[in-house]
Design a protein around this motif. Structure first.
Motif, PDB file in Angstrom:
ATOM      1  N   GLN A 194     -21.991  39.139 -37.325  1.00  8.28           N
ATOM      2  CA  GLN A 194     -22.966  39.635 -38.291  1.00  8.28           C
ATOM      3  C   GLN A 194     -24.007  38.587 -38.620  1.00  8.28           C
ATOM      4  N   SER A 197     -26.295  38.422 -35.670  1.00  8.13           N
ATOM      5  CA  SER A 197     -27.092  39.646 -35.608  1.00  8.13           C
ATOM      6  C   SER A 197     -28.189  39.640 -36.664  1.00  8.13           C
ATOM      7  N   ASP A 198     -27.834  39.229 -37.886  1.00 10.48           N
ATOM      8  CA  ASP A 198     -28.821  39.193 -38.967  1.00 10.48           C
ATOM      9  C   ASP A 198     -29.937  38.194 -38.684  1.00 10.48           C
ATOM     10  N   GLN A 201     -32.930  39.357 -36.330  1.00  8.75           N
ATOM     11  CA  GLN A 201     -33.759  40.515 -36.639  1.00  8.75           C
ATOM     12  C   GLN A 201     -35.259  40.220 -36.698  1.00  8.75           C
ATOM     13  N   ASN A 253     -20.247  49.672 -37.887  1.00  7.46           N
ATOM     14  CA  ASN A 253     -21.114  48.901 -38.779  1.00  7.46           C
ATOM     15  C   ASN A 253     -21.799  47.758 -38.046  1.00  7.46           C
ATOM     16  N   SER A 255     -22.717  47.720 -35.018  1.00  9.49           N
ATOM     17  CA  SER A 255     -23.722  48.226 -34.078  1.00  9.49           C
ATOM     18  C   SER A 255     -24.893  48.925 -34.741  1.00  9.49           C
ATOM     19  N   GLN A 256     -24.752  49.319 -35.999  1.00  7.43           N
ATOM     20  CA  GLN A 256     -25.747  50.193 -36.611  1.00  7.43           C
ATOM     21  C   GLN A 256     -27.135  49.563 -36.711  1.00  7.43           C
ATOM     22  N   SER A 257     -27.202  48.271 -36.939  1.00  9.40           N
ATOM     23  CA  SER A 257     -28.517  47.635 -37.086  1.00  9.40           C
ATOM     24  C   SER A 257     -29.136  47.260 -35.744  1.00  9.40           C
ATOM     25  N   LEU A 258     -28.416  47.518 -34.657  1.00 10.24           N
ATOM     26  CA  LEU A 258     -28.882  47.117 -33.326  1.00 10.24           C
ATOM     27  C   LEU A 258     -29.324  48.329 -32.524  1.00 10.24           C
ATOM     28  N   THR A 259     -30.509  48.260 -31.973  1.00  9.09           N
ATOM     29  CA  THR A 259     -30.973  49.288 -31.039  1.00  9.09           C
ATOM     30  C   THR A 259     -31.489  48.584 -29.787  1.00  9.09           C
TER      31      THR A 259
END
Length: 339
Positions: A194, A197-198, A201, A253, A255-259
């Motif tokens: 996380q 990932s954060d 962004q 959760n 994966s949700q912020s990743l496209t």
């Protein structure tokens, strides 16, 4: 065997025709959405896979080696034309991404691999992370790499415990302690995932950044598989069901912020002009797609494990009996448990 059976031809034909689809390890009727059975790997499949790996097979290397989506390789690309061969001749193993399977596992049902294969997967992820570190700036400054190595050492110890549970006189307390420790390790790895990932962004990233996320996710998945195996060993099926539900949500959760598109655009941010930007985005998109799809496939695989535990409870099949059948299977690499 209790209720496990060889995969029947009519199921193979149903998947090939579109009558059925495979979600995680659940075979579902497309029209009704009803589960008709659960695909389950056996010790036989892992023995053959290990033999292939040790006999000079050519595993896929690099990013794809740490695949979370090994099950999807079978489901999406192989299941329609190769499922019959899996149950009979295993010819399809020649065309699978063997490196992916060795590191990430199939994710079909409950993992029954032995300690040596699970440790090889863990060491493979750890070694791969070592090659990534040099490509990412500020890795050592936040001590992330050192902490991940310590987590991996804890996981390796617990893998040994899980593999020897059946021989322990205090198997219940040992299994519970191992599952709890693996859950803590998974939580620490999720925090690293996380955090990374954060931080990605709003800055330019590289393929190595995506590779790091993929590797951390594969390690989290390994912790879950070993913990689930521990709970099955002591017949804690209700706990296995509930924990699988929660862990599927946690993967969701993550994966949700990743496209794929957003990640590919971040990989191309450092391009000097529009031409280079478009090319960098094009090159990064497949890797981003694999990462995001792998996370989503993990959600499906773990959710199906919750359904499997519920099905065993309904059929009054104990976890140890289920594992015993799988580990003793010497002919079929893939079985099905009717729903």
């Amino acid at each position: 065997m209790i209720l496990l059976r060889a995969v029947p031809p009519e199921l193979v034909h149903g998947v090939a025709s579109g009558l059925y689809k495979v979600t995680g390890s659940v075979v579902r009727d497309v029209a009704s959405g009803r589960g008709v059975g659960f695909l389950q790997e056996t010790g036989m499949l892992q023995t053959i896979l290990s033999s292939v790996m040790n006999s000079g097979g050519n595993p896929v290397v690099g990013f794809a080696n740490l695949g979370l989506g090994a099950a999807s390789v079978i489901q999406n690309q192989q299941i329609k034309s190769r499922l019959a061969e899996i149950q009979s001749s295993l010819v399809m193993l020649q065309n699978l991404q063997l490196g992916t399977l060795a590191v990430a596992g199939l994710g079909l049902g409950v993992s029954v691999v032995g300690f040596s294969i699970m440790l090889k997967r863990l060491k493979g992820i750890e070694a791969h992370l070592g090659t990534i570190e040099a490509k990412i700036a500020n890795v050592t400054s936040d001590r992330r790499a050192d902490d991940v190595r310590m987590i991996f050492a804890d996981v390796g110890t617990q893998l040994d415990t899980v593999d020897t549970l059946s021989a322990r006189s205090n198997k219940v307390s040992s299994a519970e302690a191992a599952e709890q420790t693996l859950a803590i390790s998974a939580g620490r790895l999720e925090a690293h995932f996380q955090q990374k990932s954060d931080s990605m962004q709003n800055v330019a990233i590289t393929a190595a950044d995506l590779d790091l996320l993929w590797s951390l996710a594969a390690a989290i998945r390994l912790c879950h598989e070993a913990g689930l195996r521990a709970l099955f060993t002591i017949d804690e099926l209700e706990a296995a069901k509930q924990l699988a539900e929660r862990r599927a949500q946690r993967f969701l959760n993550l994966s949700q912020s990743l496209t794929p598109d957003a990640l590919a655009r971040l990989c191309s941010q450092g391009a000097p002009d529009t031409i280079y930007y478009a090319e960098a985005r094009r090159l990064a998109l497949p890797q981003a797609e694999v990462l995001v799809q792998g996370l989503r496939d993990s959600v499906a695989a773990i959710s199906s494990q919750s359904e499997l535990a519920q099905n065993l409870i309904k059929k009054q099949i104990s976890g140890p009996a289920y594992l015993k059948d799988l580990e003793s299977e010497k002919e079929e690499p893939l079985l099905i448990l009717p729903a």
